[in-house]
Scaffold this active site. Structure first.
Site, PDB file in Angstrom:
ATOM      1  N   HIS A  96       1.021  -1.220  -0.060  1.00  0.00           N
ATOM      2  CA  HIS A  96      -0.106   0.091  -0.121  1.00  0.00           C
ATOM      3  C   HIS A  96       0.620   0.634  -0.281  1.00  0.00           C
ATOM      4  O   HIS A  96       1.733   0.958   0.696  1.00  0.00           O
ATOM      5  CB  HIS A  96      -0.947  -0.199   1.686  1.00  0.00           C
ATOM      6  CG  HIS A  96      -1.609   1.464   1.182  1.00  0.00           C
ATOM      7  ND1 HIS A  96      -1.919   2.292   1.654  1.00  0.00           N
ATOM      8  CD2 HIS A  96      -3.260   1.198   0.692  1.00  0.00           C
ATOM      9  CE1 HIS A  96      -2.641   3.176   1.912  1.00  0.00           C
ATOM     10  NE2 HIS A  96      -3.950   2.301   0.799  1.00  0.00           N
ATOM     11  N   GLU A 167      -3.849   2.695  -7.358  1.00  0.00           N
ATOM     12  CA  GLU A 167      -4.309   3.336  -7.075  1.00  0.00           C
ATOM     13  C   GLU A 167      -3.076   4.537  -6.584  1.00  0.00           C
ATOM     14  O   GLU A 167      -1.909   5.104  -5.952  1.00  0.00           O
ATOM     15  CB  GLU A 167      -3.799   3.072  -4.718  1.00  0.00           C
ATOM     16  CG  GLU A 167      -4.909   2.134  -4.596  1.00  0.00           C
ATOM     17  CD  GLU A 167      -5.162   2.256  -3.152  1.00  0.00           C
ATOM     18  OE1 GLU A 167      -6.088   2.187  -2.873  1.00  0.00           O
ATOM     19  OE2 GLU A 167      -4.332   1.987  -2.616  1.00  0.00           O
TER      20      GLU A 167
END
Ligand code: PGA
Length: 254
Positions: A96, A167
């Site tokens: 992430h 993302e």
């Protein structure tokens, strides 16, 4: 025509503040989960301690927010794949942008986590994304590098056993998401890079999610894009009603 199944993942990050709130958030979802349709797979990623307070069901599966690639040993603060499996986890978010930025996770580390997760039979969700979207399209080179290093050493078969979440860092935790057409272009680019490396039929098995400021109002626009196979949701997964609203967009193809 067969409809694709969307994958909707809620990443709780370091929330909510207590186990009681975590239980009630999960209960808010399970209460409504009989209405979740066949065409969405719902996954939530609570912080590690809360994994023992919730139970994965057919309708709502569990993800971890991170993992260590070694099996056991002197790795203070880390959690192994076997531990996650024991806790009922089936998915693992890897790389992430918050981990890359704040905890210096490199593409090489992400690659170790990805490969170990596939080997253990869990499904990794590898996050990639550019810090800045320049008008000349130089960010495509950033994405290519992240894919090539983070996803090195896979077999063709592995592409069907993993997920990539696009993302863009500038859209994560921000006011505004990416434009759906730009997210679609990035998803297509990711699949093309994989096709160049592993062949078209292997790359067709790869699913690509979009993440970054998704909410129930904009979710449908992303899911209507051809190359987007689901969503990775942060803030809006912390309120059962909002997250259910996003799941409904997937179920009803809104
Ligand atoms: P956000 O976070 O939905 O709050 O922008 C997305 C993510 O970090 O996965």
């Amino acid at each position: 025509m067969s409809q694709k199944q969307f994958l909707i993942i809620g990443n709780w990050k370091m929330n909510p503040k207590s186990a009681r709130e975590a239980r009630s958030l999960f209960a808010g979802l399970t209460k409504k989960s009989s209405s979740f349709g066949l065409f969405s797979q719902v996954v939530v990623a609570p912080p590690f301690p809360y994994l023992s307070y919730v139970r994965s069901t057919k309708k709502i599966q569990l993800a971890a927010q991170d993992v260590h690639w070694e099996r056991e040993g002197a790795y203070t603060g880390e959690v192994s794949l076997a531990m996650l499996k024991d806790a009922g986890v089936q998915w693992v978010i890897v790389g992430h942008s918050e981990r890359r930025r704040m905890f210096f996770e490199s593409d090489e580390i992400v690659n170790k986590k990805l490969r170990a997760t596939i080997k253990a039979g869990l499904t990794p969700v590898v996050c990639i994304g550019e810090a800045e979207r320049d008008l000349d399209g130089a960010f495509f080179a950033t994405l290519r590098r992240q894919i090539e290093v983070s996803c090195a050493g896979l077999s063709k078969n592995d592409l069907g056993k993993m997920i990539i979440a696009y993302e863009p860092i500038w859209a994560v935790g921000a006011e505004k998401p990416a434009r759906p057409e730009d997210a679609n272009e990035a998803a297509l680019f990711i699949k093309k890079v994989m096709a160049q490396r592993y062949g078209v039929s292997a790359a067709r098995k790869l699913r690509v999610l979009y993440g970054g400021s998704v909410n129930k109002k904009n979710a449908g626009a992303f899911l209507r894009e051809q190359e987007i196979d689901g969503l990775l949701v942060g803030r809006e997964s912390l309120h059962a009603q909002d997250f259910i609203g996003i799941i409904q967009c997937a179920d009803l193809r809104l």
